[in-house]
Design an enzyme around this catalytic site. Structure first.
Site, PDB file in Angstrom:
ATOM      1  N   ASN A  12     -43.120  63.955  12.386  1.00 51.69           N
ATOM      2  CA  ASN A  12     -42.479  62.897  13.170  1.00 51.69           C
ATOM      3  C   ASN A  12     -40.975  63.151  13.123  1.00 51.69           C
ATOM      4  O   ASN A  12     -40.335  62.907  12.104  1.00 51.69           O
ATOM      5  CB  ASN A  12     -42.833  61.533  12.558  1.00 51.69           C
ATOM      6  CG  ASN A  12     -42.055  60.396  13.205  1.00 51.69           C
ATOM      7  OD1 ASN A  12     -41.466  60.564  14.275  1.00 51.69           O
ATOM      8  ND2 ASN A  12     -42.064  59.235  12.563  1.00 51.69           N
ATOM      9  N   LYS A  14     -38.735  61.642  14.673  1.00 54.58           N
ATOM     10  CA  LYS A  14     -37.964  60.393  14.878  1.00 54.58           C
ATOM     11  C   LYS A  14     -36.843  60.623  15.895  1.00 54.58           C
ATOM     12  O   LYS A  14     -37.024  61.372  16.853  1.00 54.58           O
ATOM     13  CB  LYS A  14     -37.417  59.884  13.537  1.00 54.58           C
ATOM     14  CG  LYS A  14     -38.465  59.847  12.440  1.00 54.58           C
ATOM     15  CD  LYS A  14     -38.024  59.074  11.233  1.00 54.58           C
ATOM     16  CE  LYS A  14     -39.085  59.208  10.159  1.00 54.58           C
ATOM     17  NZ  LYS A  14     -38.938  58.245   9.097  1.00 54.58           N
ATOM     18  N   HIS A  98     -45.892  52.903  14.065  1.00 56.71           N
ATOM     19  CA  HIS A  98     -45.077  53.407  12.952  1.00 56.71           C
ATOM     20  C   HIS A  98     -44.297  52.235  12.350  1.00 56.71           C
ATOM     21  O   HIS A  98     -43.874  51.330  13.068  1.00 56.71           O
ATOM     22  CB  HIS A  98     -44.122  54.505  13.442  1.00 56.71           C
ATOM     23  CG  HIS A  98     -43.438  55.209  12.312  1.00 56.71           C
ATOM     24  ND1 HIS A  98     -42.323  54.703  11.699  1.00 56.71           N
ATOM     25  CD2 HIS A  98     -43.736  56.362  11.663  1.00 56.71           C
ATOM     26  CE1 HIS A  98     -41.962  55.514  10.722  1.00 56.71           C
ATOM     27  NE2 HIS A  98     -42.811  56.532  10.676  1.00 56.71           N
ATOM     28  N   GLU A 100     -41.364  51.908  11.476  1.00 57.56           N
ATOM     29  CA  GLU A 100     -40.042  51.664  12.073  1.00 57.56           C
ATOM     30  C   GLU A 100     -40.187  50.890  13.380  1.00 57.56           C
ATOM     31  O   GLU A 100     -39.331  50.069  13.716  1.00 57.56           O
ATOM     32  CB  GLU A 100     -39.302  53.001  12.265  1.00 57.56           C
ATOM     33  CG  GLU A 100     -38.830  53.544  10.924  1.00 57.56           C
ATOM     34  CD  GLU A 100     -38.760  55.056  10.826  1.00 57.56           C
ATOM     35  OE1 GLU A 100     -38.731  55.736  11.863  1.00 57.56           O
ATOM     36  OE2 GLU A 100     -38.749  55.558   9.685  1.00 57.56           O
ATOM     37  N   GLU A 170     -49.014  54.861   5.387  1.00 59.48           N
ATOM     38  CA  GLU A 170     -47.621  55.129   5.051  1.00 59.48           C
ATOM     39  C   GLU A 170     -47.016  53.913   4.351  1.00 59.48           C
ATOM     40  O   GLU A 170     -46.574  52.967   5.024  1.00 59.48           O
ATOM     41  CB  GLU A 170     -46.812  55.410   6.321  1.00 59.48           C
ATOM     42  CG  GLU A 170     -47.302  56.609   7.096  1.00 59.48           C
ATOM     43  CD  GLU A 170     -46.179  57.188   7.944  1.00 59.48           C
ATOM     44  OE1 GLU A 170     -45.818  58.345   7.699  1.00 59.48           O
ATOM     45  OE2 GLU A 170     -45.647  56.467   8.802  1.00 59.48           O
ATOM     46  N   GLY A 176     -38.882  57.904   3.890  1.00 62.41           N
ATOM     47  CA  GLY A 176     -37.469  58.272   3.942  1.00 62.41           C
ATOM     48  C   GLY A 176     -36.690  57.902   2.695  1.00 62.41           C
ATOM     49  O   GLY A 176     -35.464  57.949   2.678  1.00 62.41           O
ATOM     50  N   SER A 216     -42.339  60.492   2.325  1.00 57.70           N
ATOM     51  CA  SER A 216     -41.646  61.478   1.494  1.00 57.70           C
ATOM     52  C   SER A 216     -42.545  62.635   1.049  1.00 57.70           C
ATOM     53  O   SER A 216     -42.463  63.092  -0.094  1.00 57.70           O
ATOM     54  CB  SER A 216     -40.979  60.801   0.287  1.00 57.70           C
ATOM     55  OG  SER A 216     -39.995  59.869   0.721  1.00 57.70           O
TER      56      SER A 216
END
Ligand code: PEP
Length: 254
Positions: A12, A14, A98, A100, A170, A176, A216
């Site tokens: 991904n 992003k 996702h 985010e 996730e 991140g 991560s």
């Protein structure tokens, strides 16, 4: 991993990489992963780079994914992209839900469900993301949160729908941040998701669905995570931006 399920490693990207940078990255990656067939390899660039990356991966073992998809065929939905528009540029997989998108753009399980269903109806394979926030884990709510997201995001799915879908677990606190769930922590939630899939679709179908871990994942922790029985691949953010790192994760899966 389990021999009945082909591992899938998806990057991904992003909101990183211009088209030119993305082409350079994927060209380097192509060389690193040439000939690998034991794992599916997917890259998910920004929407505007999809045509350039699609051209760059032609004839390789790398597949194209998008970072989102809308549920309507077309219409007044500023900023959104319809399934057919993605397919036109070679997209095979699409990330939906996702964290985010959920955190910063207000996406809900109901919306994720509509996006995933539209993807499936148009021959795209959704990568449905679920995962708890740190406060939810600390409050002992991981199981309830993840189960709720899985049920909501997959509402109304047929057996064929779930077989074409990848689930990505996730934990939000691991995305991140450099903090990875331990292999045992990740396996515990993956097993929970598979139990839920068994309840919803039966053991035979549940045993075929791939569940990726994301948060991560790096070359140095990939092997141990992928060694867990219910972890069938990885959704990789930061480490997918470096060809050598992403390739090392692919090799750990293959
Ligand atoms: C992600 O964005 O899905 C992700 C897992 O990111 P990172 O690997 O950087 O934690």
């Amino acid at each position: 991993m389990n021999p009945n399920r082909k591992p899938i490693i998806a990057g991904n990207w992003k909101m990183y990489k211009t088209s030119a940078e993305g082409v350079a990255l994927v060209n380097a990656l192509k060389a690193e992963v040439a000939g690998i067939t034991k794992a599916e390899i997917v890259v998910c660039p920004t929407a505007i780079s999809l045509p350039a990356i699609n051209a760059a991966i032609a004839g390789s073992n790398i597949q194209l994914g998008s970072q989102n998809v809308h549920w309507e065929k077309e219409g007044a939905f500023t900023g959104e992209i319809a399934p057919a528009m993605l397919k036109e540029h070679g997209v095979r997989y699409t990330i939906v839900g996702h964290s985010e998108r959920r955190q910063f753009f207000g996406e809900t399980d109901a919306g994720v469900n509509k996006r995933a269903k539209a993807a499936l109806a148009n021959g795209l394979r959704p990568i449905v993301c679920v995962g708890e926030m740190l406060a939810e884990r600390e409050a002992g709510k991981t199981e309830a949160v993840v189960a709720g997201q899985v049920r909501g995001s997959l509402a109304g799915f047929s057996k064929d729908d779930i077989l074409a879908t990848v689930i990505a677990y996730e934990p939000v606190w691991a995305i991140g941040t450099g903090k990875t769930a331990s292999p045992a922590q990740a396996q515990e939630v993956h097993a929970l998701i598979r139990r839920l899939l068994t309840e919803l679709f039966g053991a035979d179908v549940a045993g075929k669905v791939r569940i990726q871990y994301g948060g991560s994942v790096k070359p140095d922790n990939a092997k141990e995570l992928l060694g867990q029985p219910d972890i069938d691949g990885a959704l990789v953010g930061g480490a997918s931006l470096k060809a050598a790192d992403f390739a090392a994760i692919v090799k750990a899966a293959a």
